[in-house]
Each structure stands twice: as structure tokens, then as C-alpha cells.
Design a protein around this motif. Structure first.
Motif, PDB file in Angstrom:
ATOM      1  N   LEU A 241       0.824  -1.205   0.000  1.00 41.46           N
ATOM      2  CA  LEU A 241       0.000   0.000   0.000  1.00 41.46           C
ATOM      3  C   LEU A 241       0.859   1.256   0.000  1.00 41.46           C
ATOM      4  O   LEU A 241       0.560   2.222  -0.713  1.00 41.46           O
ATOM      5  CB  LEU A 241      -0.936  -0.007   1.208  1.00 41.46           C
ATOM      6  CG  LEU A 241      -2.089  -1.011   1.142  1.00 41.46           C
ATOM      7  CD1 LEU A 241      -2.837  -1.070   2.467  1.00 41.46           C
ATOM      8  CD2 LEU A 241      -3.047  -0.676   0.007  1.00 41.46           C
ATOM      9  N   PHE A 242       1.934   1.264   0.774  1.00 40.00           N
ATOM     10  CA  PHE A 242       2.834   2.416   0.752  1.00 40.00           C
ATOM     11  C   PHE A 242       3.493   2.562  -0.619  1.00 40.00           C
ATOM     12  O   PHE A 242       3.693   3.675  -1.116  1.00 40.00           O
ATOM     13  CB  PHE A 242       3.896   2.292   1.848  1.00 40.00           C
ATOM     14  CG  PHE A 242       3.470   2.884   3.168  1.00 40.00           C
ATOM     15  CD1 PHE A 242       3.823   4.176   3.520  1.00 40.00           C
ATOM     16  CD2 PHE A 242       2.694   2.149   4.046  1.00 40.00           C
ATOM     17  CE1 PHE A 242       3.418   4.733   4.723  1.00 40.00           C
ATOM     18  CE2 PHE A 242       2.289   2.688   5.269  1.00 40.00           C
ATOM     19  CZ  PHE A 242       2.647   3.984   5.605  1.00 40.00           C
ATOM     20  N   GLY A 243       3.821   1.424  -1.247  1.00 42.96           N
ATOM     21  CA  GLY A 243       4.385   1.474  -2.583  1.00 42.96           C
ATOM     22  C   GLY A 243       3.412   2.035  -3.597  1.00 42.96           C
ATOM     23  O   GLY A 243       3.774   2.855  -4.457  1.00 42.96           O
ATOM     24  N   LYS A 244       2.148   1.613  -3.500  1.00 45.22           N
ATOM     25  CA  LYS A 244       1.113   2.121  -4.406  1.00 45.22           C
ATOM     26  C   LYS A 244       0.957   3.630  -4.261  1.00 45.22           C
ATOM     27  O   LYS A 244       0.826   4.356  -5.257  1.00 45.22           O
ATOM     28  CB  LYS A 244      -0.229   1.435  -4.107  1.00 45.22           C
ATOM     29  CG  LYS A 244      -0.346  -0.001  -4.588  1.00 45.22           C
ATOM     30  CD  LYS A 244      -1.700  -0.566  -4.186  1.00 45.22           C
ATOM     31  CE  LYS A 244      -1.852  -2.011  -4.618  1.00 45.22           C
ATOM     32  NZ  LYS A 244      -1.959  -2.150  -6.080  1.00 45.22           N
ATOM     33  N   TYR A 245       0.984   4.099  -2.999  1.00 42.79           N
ATOM     34  CA  TYR A 245       0.787   5.533  -2.789  1.00 42.79           C
ATOM     35  C   TYR A 245       1.943   6.332  -3.368  1.00 42.79           C
ATOM     36  O   TYR A 245       1.742   7.412  -3.940  1.00 42.79           O
ATOM     37  CB  TYR A 245       0.617   5.842  -1.300  1.00 42.79           C
ATOM     38  CG  TYR A 245       0.195   7.283  -1.056  1.00 42.79           C
ATOM     39  CD1 TYR A 245      -1.127   7.670  -1.253  1.00 42.79           C
ATOM     40  CD2 TYR A 245       1.111   8.247  -0.658  1.00 42.79           C
ATOM     41  CE1 TYR A 245      -1.522   8.984  -1.051  1.00 42.79           C
ATOM     42  CE2 TYR A 245       0.726   9.559  -0.454  1.00 42.79           C
ATOM     43  CZ  TYR A 245      -0.591   9.924  -0.651  1.00 42.79           C
ATOM     44  OH  TYR A 245      -0.973  11.224  -0.465  1.00 42.79           O
ATOM     45  N   GLY A 246       3.142   5.812  -3.229  1.00 42.76           N
ATOM     46  CA  GLY A 246       4.294   6.494  -3.808  1.00 42.76           C
ATOM     47  C   GLY A 246       4.168   6.617  -5.319  1.00 42.76           C
ATOM     48  O   GLY A 246       4.479   7.676  -5.897  1.00 42.76           O
ATOM     49  N   ILE A 247       3.697   5.560  -5.958  1.00 43.85           N
ATOM     50  CA  ILE A 247       3.494   5.611  -7.407  1.00 43.85           C
ATOM     51  C   ILE A 247       2.370   6.585  -7.757  1.00 43.85           C
ATOM     52  O   ILE A 247       2.468   7.343  -8.729  1.00 43.85           O
ATOM     53  CB  ILE A 247       3.173   4.202  -7.947  1.00 43.85           C
ATOM     54  CG1 ILE A 247       4.380   3.278  -7.748  1.00 43.85           C
ATOM     55  CG2 ILE A 247       2.795   4.264  -9.427  1.00 43.85           C
ATOM     56  CD1 ILE A 247       4.108   1.832  -8.104  1.00 43.85           C
ATOM     57  N   LEU A 248       1.309   6.595  -6.949  1.00 50.95           N
ATOM     58  CA  LEU A 248       0.203   7.531  -7.180  1.00 50.95           C
ATOM     59  C   LEU A 248       0.694   8.978  -7.193  1.00 50.95           C
ATOM     60  O   LEU A 248       0.305   9.774  -8.054  1.00 50.95           O
ATOM     61  CB  LEU A 248      -0.859   7.370  -6.087  1.00 50.95           C
ATOM     62  CG  LEU A 248      -1.947   6.316  -6.294  1.00 50.95           C
ATOM     63  CD1 LEU A 248      -2.775   6.172  -5.027  1.00 50.95           C
ATOM     64  CD2 LEU A 248      -2.822   6.677  -7.475  1.00 50.95           C
ATOM     65  N   ARG A 249       1.543   9.331  -6.249  1.00 53.38           N
ATOM     66  CA  ARG A 249       2.034  10.704  -6.173  1.00 53.38           C
ATOM     67  C   ARG A 249       2.867  11.045  -7.409  1.00 53.38           C
ATOM     68  O   ARG A 249       2.825  12.180  -7.893  1.00 53.38           O
ATOM     69  CB  ARG A 249       2.854  10.905  -4.904  1.00 53.38           C
ATOM     70  CG  ARG A 249       2.039  10.786  -3.622  1.00 53.38           C
ATOM     71  CD  ARG A 249       2.779  11.304  -2.419  1.00 53.38           C
ATOM     72  NE  ARG A 249       2.907  12.765  -2.464  1.00 53.38           N
ATOM     73  CZ  ARG A 249       3.470  13.482  -1.506  1.00 53.38           C
ATOM     74  NH1 ARG A 249       3.958  12.887  -0.426  1.00 53.38           N
ATOM     75  NH2 ARG A 249       3.556  14.796  -1.610  1.00 53.38           N
ATOM     76  N   ALA A 250       3.602  10.048  -7.900  1.00 52.29           N
ATOM     77  CA  ALA A 250       4.402  10.294  -9.097  1.00 52.29           C
ATOM     78  C   ALA A 250       3.528  10.432 -10.341  1.00 52.29           C
ATOM     79  O   ALA A 250       3.869  11.160 -11.274  1.00 52.29           O
ATOM     80  CB  ALA A 250       5.412   9.163  -9.288  1.00 52.29           C
ATOM     81  N   GLN A 251       2.377   9.743 -10.350  1.00 47.97           N
ATOM     82  CA  GLN A 251       1.492   9.765 -11.512  1.00 47.97           C
ATOM     83  C   GLN A 251       0.560  10.976 -11.513  1.00 47.97           C
ATOM     84  O   GLN A 251       0.038  11.361 -12.564  1.00 47.97           O
ATOM     85  CB  GLN A 251       0.655   8.485 -11.551  1.00 47.97           C
ATOM     86  CG  GLN A 251       1.477   7.229 -11.823  1.00 47.97           C
ATOM     87  CD  GLN A 251       0.641   5.971 -11.702  1.00 47.97           C
ATOM     88  OE1 GLN A 251      -0.230   5.861 -10.829  1.00 47.97           O
ATOM     89  NE2 GLN A 251       0.913   4.997 -12.562  1.00 47.97           N
ATOM     90  N   ALA A 252       0.315  11.577 -10.355  1.00 45.59           N
ATOM     91  CA  ALA A 252      -0.609  12.704 -10.247  1.00 45.59           C
ATOM     92  C   ALA A 252       0.050  14.001 -10.704  1.00 45.59           C
ATOM     93  O   ALA A 252       1.268  14.074 -10.904  1.00 45.59           O
ATOM     94  CB  ALA A 252      -1.081  12.846  -8.800  1.00 45.59           C
ATOM     95  N   LEU A 253      -0.754  15.045 -10.868  1.00 45.69           N
ATOM     96  CA  LEU A 253      -0.224  16.371 -11.158  1.00 45.69           C
ATOM     97  C   LEU A 253       0.603  16.860  -9.972  1.00 45.69           C
ATOM     98  O   LEU A 253       0.376  16.455  -8.831  1.00 45.69           O
ATOM     99  CB  LEU A 253      -1.372  17.349 -11.416  1.00 45.69           C
ATOM    100  CG  LEU A 253      -2.302  17.032 -12.598  1.00 45.69           C
ATOM    101  CD1 LEU A 253      -3.432  18.051 -12.648  1.00 45.69           C
ATOM    102  CD2 LEU A 253      -1.540  16.992 -13.905  1.00 45.69           C
ATOM    103  N   THR A 254       1.550  17.735 -10.215  1.00 46.54           N
ATOM    104  CA  THR A 254       2.329  18.309  -9.125  1.00 46.54           C
ATOM    105  C   THR A 254       1.414  19.179  -8.257  1.00 46.54           C
ATOM    106  O   THR A 254       0.318  19.580  -8.689  1.00 46.54           O
ATOM    107  CB  THR A 254       3.472  19.178  -9.665  1.00 46.54           C
ATOM    108  OG1 THR A 254       2.906  20.335 -10.301  1.00 46.54           O
ATOM    109  CG2 THR A 254       4.341  18.410 -10.645  1.00 46.54           C
ATOM    110  N   PRO A 255       1.836  19.517  -7.029  1.00 41.43           N
ATOM    111  CA  PRO A 255       1.019  20.401  -6.196  1.00 41.43           C
ATOM    112  C   PRO A 255       0.681  21.730  -6.877  1.00 41.43           C
ATOM    113  O   PRO A 255      -0.460  22.210  -6.780  1.00 41.43           O
ATOM    114  CB  PRO A 255       1.877  20.594  -4.946  1.00 41.43           C
ATOM    115  CG  PRO A 255       2.644  19.322  -4.843  1.00 41.43           C
ATOM    116  CD  PRO A 255       2.969  18.952  -6.258  1.00 41.43           C
ATOM    117  N   ASP A 256       1.641  22.344  -7.564  1.00 43.07           N
ATOM    118  CA  ASP A 256       1.371  23.616  -8.245  1.00 43.07           C
ATOM    119  C   ASP A 256       0.369  23.425  -9.385  1.00 43.07           C
ATOM    120  O   ASP A 256      -0.556  24.240  -9.553  1.00 43.07           O
ATOM    121  CB  ASP A 256       2.667  24.203  -8.791  1.00 43.07           C
ATOM    122  CG  ASP A 256       3.553  24.780  -7.697  1.00 43.07           C
ATOM    123  OD1 ASP A 256       3.033  25.004  -6.583  1.00 43.07           O
ATOM    124  OD2 ASP A 256       4.751  24.988  -7.956  1.00 43.07           O
TER     125      ASP A 256
END
Length: 269
Positions: A241-256
């Protein structure tokens, strides 16, 4: 000292008595309960009321033969929250890091009062009465102390674009909600990212998740479904689950990029 504080200290003293009687450490009891050592210590000191399944599991683990259950029933009236919800809220209140992926609605800890009320009054089964709606809404708003704790926890969210556009409560409620998300995004210890709707696939397709790190730097995951929620604290599921979340953050738009998108959605309402 008011009666609630005396009750909490009385329960804490009884809990400590039974724990020491069987020779169990606070850490050992915490492991049996699925809580942190600091949470057990706070209950024993009377600084926190026992929540959720804490009493039931502690009574069994310590061989208290119903003594803890009987005292808790007398001292602590029901607050209407489901046991697994109380367990999660207790963990969230002390987490030093909290990471959330949500795909249907704005996460509970980010919801405004009007948005939360709209969620609880939506067509659902069973239907809540007005008193229950207010109780649930108040509990949800109380979670926003997360953003103002000292020292501040590390908080991040990955939100599906659809969660930003579903008009729960109507356009005005959603617009207010999005502006609140933008306000929280400005806090230095919070990052909010949006998963764009045109991404064909990503690591979160199995559903929402919440990841926590306790004050003892123990990692936990919390997953909630239609019939209740549960903690994940064992490998390999926790690491996955932690691995999935890390990939999710990389796949999502940046904060800006996410901030600009949320601003645009709010402007169009």
C-alpha cells in the motif's frame, strides 16, 4: 477536575492495575490492541477516553473479566461513532504523517461543514436523522485540528479529479469546499495533488487508502469499505500500500499544477 476527567483517570487507573497484574508492558498491550504505546499511556493517565474496540480488546487481553467493560459503559456514553471509526480517529489524532488517496468525495479531514452535512444527508441506507447528521458532522470537523497541531504532521492527499467536480450539496457548497481545499494547500506541511481524469490507468484503481505513521514511527494503513474499516499493519500488504501511494504521487499532477486545476474548477462553478 470535572467528572469526565475523574472518570477517565479512574478508568486509566483500573487499566494500569490489570495490565501490571498480568505483567504486560504498555508496548505489549498496544501491540495487542493495534494502537500506539503513546495512546495506551494517555488512556492510563486519564488524558484520553478509550475509543472504539480499545475496551473490549483490553478487557480480554488483560483477563479483566468484564471489569473494564462495565466501568467504561458507566463512564463513557456512546457518541454515535462506529468502533472502527473511533479506532481510526484515535490513530489520526496522533499521527506524525498522514497520506490519503480518495476517489469519490473530498476526504473527511478536508470537508467543510456544508459539504459534510450534504454527504451525510445524501440518499443512503440507513438514513441518518438530523441529530445523527449533526453528531457525525461535528466529529468530522474536529479532525481539522490535524492542520494546526504543533509540531505539525506531514500531510499529503491525492484526489481524483472526479472528487473535485461531483456537485455534492450543489454548486455553491462545492465552490466553498474547493476554496477551503485551496486554503489548506497553502500550509507548508500539506501537499494536495490531483489525479487527472485523462490518465488511462494508475496505482490506485483498487480504491481509497489512508497511510499513517505513529509517534513511534510505526507505519499503518487504513482501508474502509461499505461494511466497515480495518487497519493493515503486516507485510507484505502494508508495504504494498505504501508502494502504491508512492506511485500515485508520481502519476498525479504536481502540487502547483493541482492548485491551478482546482482554481479553474472553482471558477467555473
Amino acid at each position: 477536575m470535572h467528572s469526565g476527567e475523574r472518570g477517565s483517570k479512574g478508568f486509566g487507573a483500573l487499566l494500569r492495575f490489570h495490565r501490571q497484574k498480568v505483567g504486560m508492558s504498555q508496548e505489549g498491550l498496544a501491540t495487542r490492541l493495534g494502537f500506539s504505546k503513546s495512546q495506551v499511556a494517555m488512556v492510563e493517565r486519564g488524558e484520553r477516553q478509550p475509543r472504539g474496540r480499545f475496551v473490549t480488546v483490553a478487557d480480554d487481553a488483560l483477563g479483566a473479566q468484564g471489569a473494564l467493560l462495565a466501568l467504561a459503559e458507566e463512564l463513557f456514553p456512546e457518541n454515535g461513532l462506529r468502533p472502527w471509526t473511533e479506532d481510526y480517529l484515535a490513530a489520526e489524532a496522533e499521527a506524525v504523517a498522514l497520506h490519503t488517496y480518495q476517489n469519490h468525495v473530498i476526504p473527511g479531514s478536508l470537508q467543510t461543514k456544508a459539504y459534510a452535512q450534504a454527504v451525510y444527508t445524501s440518499n443512503r441506507y440507513p438514513t441518518y436523522d438530523d441529530e445523527e447528521v449533526e453528531k457525525q458532522t461535528a466529529a468530522r470537523l474536529a479532525r481539522q485540528q490535524l492542520f494546526h497541531r504543533k509540531p505539525p504532521p506531514n500531510v499529503s492527499y491525492v484526489l481524483e479529479y472526479s472528487a473535485l467536480t461531483r456537485p455534492i450539496g450543489g454548486p455553491a457548497v462545492l465552490k466553498e469546499q474547493l476554496h477551503f481545499v485551496l486554503d489548506i494547500q497553502q500550509l507548508r506541511h500539506v501537499e494536495i495533488q490531483v489525479m487527472p481524469h485523462d490518465r488511462q490507468t494508475h496505482a490506485g484503481l483498487n480504491g481509497p487508502m489512508i497511510l499513517l505513521e505513529t509517534a513511534e514511527h510505526r507505519q499503518l494503513a487504513y482501508v474502509e469499505g461499505p461494511s466497515g474499516g480495518y487497519f493493515v499493519d503486516e507485510q507484505p500488504d502494508l508495504g504494498n500500500l505504501f508502494g502504491k501511494y508512492g506511485i500515485l504521487r508520481a502519476q498525479a499532477l504536481t502540487p502547483d499544477e493541482s492548485t491551478k486545476l482546482i482554481e479553474r474548477v472553482a471558477q467555473e462553478l
